[in-house]
Design a protein around this motif. Structure first.
Motif, PDB file in Angstrom:
ATOM      1  N   LEU A 166       0.842  -1.189   0.000  1.00 28.71           N
ATOM      2  CA  LEU A 166       0.000   0.000   0.000  1.00 28.71           C
ATOM      3  C   LEU A 166       0.879   1.242   0.000  1.00 28.71           C
ATOM      4  N   ILE A 167       0.621   2.131  -0.940  1.00 27.81           N
ATOM      5  CA  ILE A 167       1.385   3.373  -0.996  1.00 27.81           C
ATOM      6  C   ILE A 167       0.752   4.355  -0.027  1.00 27.81           C
ATOM      7  N   GLN A 168       1.540   4.830   0.934  1.00 30.68           N
ATOM      8  CA  GLN A 168       1.026   5.752   1.938  1.00 30.68           C
ATOM      9  C   GLN A 168       1.376   7.192   1.620  1.00 30.68           C
ATOM     10  N   SER A 169       2.422   7.411   0.847  1.00 33.56           N
ATOM     11  CA  SER A 169       2.834   8.775   0.559  1.00 33.56           C
ATOM     12  C   SER A 169       3.846   8.777  -0.576  1.00 33.56           C
ATOM     13  N   GLY A 170       3.939   9.904  -1.230  1.00 33.63           N
ATOM     14  CA  GLY A 170       5.009  10.118  -2.183  1.00 33.63           C
ATOM     15  C   GLY A 170       6.113  10.897  -1.488  1.00 33.63           C
ATOM     16  N   ALA A 171       7.271  10.926  -2.085  1.00 35.54           N
ATOM     17  CA  ALA A 171       8.402  11.674  -1.524  1.00 35.54           C
ATOM     18  C   ALA A 171       9.217  12.235  -2.675  1.00 35.54           C
ATOM     19  N   SER A 219      31.697   4.722   1.465  1.00 36.60           N
ATOM     20  CA  SER A 219      31.289   3.319   1.307  1.00 36.60           C
ATOM     21  C   SER A 219      29.782   3.135   1.131  1.00 36.60           C
ATOM     22  N   PHE A 220      29.049   4.230   0.911  1.00 35.73           N
ATOM     23  CA  PHE A 220      27.603   4.092   0.729  1.00 35.73           C
ATOM     24  C   PHE A 220      27.045   5.355   0.087  1.00 35.73           C
ATOM     25  N   LEU A 221      25.767   5.307  -0.236  1.00 38.68           N
ATOM     26  CA  LEU A 221      25.055   6.457  -0.775  1.00 38.68           C
ATOM     27  C   LEU A 221      24.160   7.020   0.314  1.00 38.68           C
ATOM     28  N   LYS A 222      24.239   8.314   0.572  1.00 45.79           N
ATOM     29  CA  LYS A 222      23.359   8.988   1.535  1.00 45.79           C
ATOM     30  C   LYS A 222      22.194   9.547   0.719  1.00 45.79           C
ATOM     31  N   LEU A 223      21.016   8.973   0.918  1.00 45.68           N
ATOM     32  CA  LEU A 223      19.816   9.378   0.196  1.00 45.68           C
ATOM     33  C   LEU A 223      18.941  10.202   1.127  1.00 45.68           C
ATOM     34  N   GLN A 224      18.536  11.392   0.690  1.00 55.27           N
ATOM     35  CA  GLN A 224      17.660  12.246   1.483  1.00 55.27           C
ATOM     36  C   GLN A 224      16.367  12.462   0.705  1.00 55.27           C
ATOM     37  N   LEU A 225      15.255  12.168   1.353  1.00 57.89           N
ATOM     38  CA  LEU A 225      13.941  12.306   0.754  1.00 57.89           C
ATOM     39  C   LEU A 225      13.096  13.257   1.578  1.00 57.89           C
ATOM     40  N   SER A 226      12.232  13.996   0.901  1.00 58.56           N
ATOM     41  CA  SER A 226      11.328  14.929   1.564  1.00 58.56           C
ATOM     42  C   SER A 226       9.903  14.382   1.497  1.00 58.56           C
ATOM     43  N   ASN A 279      10.361   2.878  -3.485  1.00 59.78           N
ATOM     44  CA  ASN A 279      10.364   2.261  -4.813  1.00 59.78           C
ATOM     45  C   ASN A 279      10.519   0.741  -4.710  1.00 59.78           C
ATOM     46  N   GLY A 280       9.890   0.153  -3.696  1.00 62.16           N
ATOM     47  CA  GLY A 280       9.920  -1.293  -3.507  1.00 62.16           C
ATOM     48  C   GLY A 280      11.124  -1.807  -2.733  1.00 62.16           C
ATOM     49  N   VAL A 281      12.008  -0.918  -2.308  1.00 57.06           N
ATOM     50  CA  VAL A 281      13.220  -1.301  -1.582  1.00 57.06           C
ATOM     51  C   VAL A 281      13.090  -0.822  -0.141  1.00 57.06           C
ATOM     52  N   CYS A 282      13.219  -1.719   0.820  1.00 59.63           N
ATOM     53  CA  CYS A 282      13.130  -1.324   2.230  1.00 59.63           C
ATOM     54  C   CYS A 282      14.427  -0.640   2.649  1.00 59.63           C
ATOM     55  N   LEU A 283      14.280   0.598   3.132  1.00 58.94           N
ATOM     56  CA  LEU A 283      15.423   1.371   3.613  1.00 58.94           C
ATOM     57  C   LEU A 283      15.182   1.755   5.056  1.00 58.94           C
ATOM     58  N   THR A 284      16.253   1.871   5.812  1.00 53.29           N
ATOM     59  CA  THR A 284      16.184   2.200   7.233  1.00 53.29           C
ATOM     60  C   THR A 284      16.411   3.688   7.441  1.00 53.29           C
ATOM     61  N   THR A 287      12.236  18.150  10.588  1.00 45.61           N
ATOM     62  CA  THR A 287      11.152  18.905   9.984  1.00 45.61           C
ATOM     63  C   THR A 287      11.713  20.188   9.387  1.00 45.61           C
ATOM     64  N   VAL A 288      11.388  20.424   8.121  1.00 49.31           N
ATOM     65  CA  VAL A 288      11.812  21.621   7.414  1.00 49.31           C
ATOM     66  C   VAL A 288      10.568  22.210   6.760  1.00 49.31           C
ATOM     67  N   ASN A 289      10.118  23.350   7.296  1.00 46.66           N
ATOM     68  CA  ASN A 289       8.876  23.979   6.850  1.00 46.66           C
ATOM     69  C   ASN A 289       7.725  22.991   7.021  1.00 46.66           C
ATOM     70  N   SER A 290       7.015  22.661   5.954  1.00 52.07           N
ATOM     71  CA  SER A 290       5.866  21.756   6.069  1.00 52.07           C
ATOM     72  C   SER A 290       6.212  20.339   5.638  1.00 52.07           C
ATOM     73  N   GLU A 291       7.491  20.037   5.554  1.00 46.57           N
ATOM     74  CA  GLU A 291       7.920  18.707   5.123  1.00 46.57           C
ATOM     75  C   GLU A 291       8.900  18.108   6.124  1.00 46.57           C
ATOM     76  N   VAL A 292       9.094  16.800   6.011  1.00 46.13           N
ATOM     77  CA  VAL A 292      10.083  16.104   6.832  1.00 46.13           C
ATOM     78  C   VAL A 292      11.139  15.543   5.893  1.00 46.13           C
ATOM     79  N   VAL A 293      12.387  15.912   6.125  1.00 46.88           N
ATOM     80  CA  VAL A 293      13.503  15.397   5.332  1.00 46.88           C
ATOM     81  C   VAL A 293      14.111  14.231   6.099  1.00 46.88           C
ATOM     82  N   ALA A 294      14.069  13.066   5.463  1.00 47.40           N
ATOM     83  CA  ALA A 294      14.591  11.847   6.084  1.00 47.40           C
ATOM     84  C   ALA A 294      15.813  11.370   5.309  1.00 47.40           C
ATOM     85  N   ALA A 295      16.780  10.811   6.037  1.00 51.12           N
ATOM     86  CA  ALA A 295      18.011  10.315   5.426  1.00 51.12           C
ATOM     87  C   ALA A 295      18.094   8.805   5.571  1.00 51.12           C
ATOM     88  N   PHE A 296      18.667   8.187   4.542  1.00 51.33           N
ATOM     89  CA  PHE A 296      18.838   6.735   4.484  1.00 51.33           C
ATOM     90  C   PHE A 296      20.242   6.454   3.963  1.00 51.33           C
TER      91      PHE A 296
END
Length: 79
Positions: free
Chosen positions: A5-10, A20-27, A47-52, A58-67
């Protein structure tokens, strides 16, 4: 576990290759983030991949999360 189930877009804010890795930041929309109630260490399907979640703020009206995405995850998935 991904329920299918898709709960939100980012939006991709940044994808930085580090030593040694990629730092991915999504809003995420703040309302959607709070509805999911994730915490540090929670898994979110991207996108079908489980990330931790390793951090979020919180930045303005969005939440920026890092993986942190490992080279193996990059090689074996569509990320």
């Amino acid at each position: 576990m991904f329920t299918g189930l898709i709960q939100s877009g980012a939006k991709v804010i940044a994808a930085d290759r580090l030593e040694s890795f990629l730092k991915l930041q999504l809003s995420f929309p703040q309302g959607a983030w709070h509805q999911m109630q994730p915490a540090i260490g929670s898994s979110i399907a991207v996108n079908g991949v489980c990330l931790t979640v390793v951090s979020f703020e919180t930045v303005n009206s969005e939440v920026v999360a890092a993986f942190d995405v490992s080279p193996e995850t990059l090689e074996l998935t569509n990320l």
